[in-house]
Design a protein around this motif. Sequence first.
Motif: not given
Length: 309
Positions: A13-28, A283-294
């Motif tokens: 969740v933290l990763t997604l929040f950081i990516v969303a924030t950085v992407t938004f302000f880069l677009m500006k 998609g990336l963080v979900v796959i990494l989460l599944i990988t960590d669980i495995i």
Amino acid sequence: MARYLLKRIFYMVLTLFIVATVTFFLMKLMPGSPYANEAKMTLTQRQIMDQQYGLNKPVWQQYLIYIGGMLHGDFGTSFQYSNQPVSALIGARLGASMQLGLQALVLGVILGVIVGAIAAVNQGTWVDSTATVISIIGKSVPNFVLAVLLQYYIGLKLGWFPIAGWGQFSQTIMPTIALAVGPFAETARFIRTSMVDTLSSDYIELGKAKGLSRMEVIRKHAMRNSMIPLVTLIGPYAVALMTGSMVIENIFNIPGIGEQFVKSILTNDYPTIMGITMVYCIGLVVILLITDIIYGLIDPRIRLDESEA
């Protein structure tokens, strides 16, 4: 296990929040305007368009609106496609990218495992050298170069497959091959290195001492143990391939999200750029989460290390 899982979800969740924030302000900060006919627009028309898309509001308000909408699966409205929701635009194109990526992943991994295993079993021979050279070439040659060569020689000269387009299985073969080269080369090199180490392990020698045949030792022990770490490699590759390859999709005129991403950058379609970026990241963080669980299920020591940290 519950603590281990909650910690991984928090990082996701933290990763997604950081990516969303950085992407938004880069677009500006991007130069140019999202309006295709801005040069012909009057000041009043520009103000109306800004109000329609919420661009007349302060940046911090736009940011809060974007984050709030993203939490509900709403990535905003495209500037370039007649007010079409970005989520619908991505959804209509995600299927083609996922099909192409899945085919390339399966083809590349299967061939990579076979070639890597053959090279490891024949370590130090011409077979090993040949497999290594093939893997290096596959890693060194960009997939778009291979795509153009396939189009020219296989599609144009020989006429075996359509040069471009989408809708028939034959149209997926050449782009699948072009995309599969990357995972093939990585998998082959990875499996070879892993199997060479495994074949020199004590339990392999013990299996031979018990009277197991060479093929039984390779199939039941060496191959199986060498495949476990491959999960780490396949995860990120799966996301990268199944969320579209920008260059390959453009070369073969495939209506995927990779092609859409390029078009959105060229037209400064901010919501679509941010939406596709977030889809890839999710998609990336979900796959990494599944990988960590495995990995946590396979090796309990990982969970113990995490709990002690």
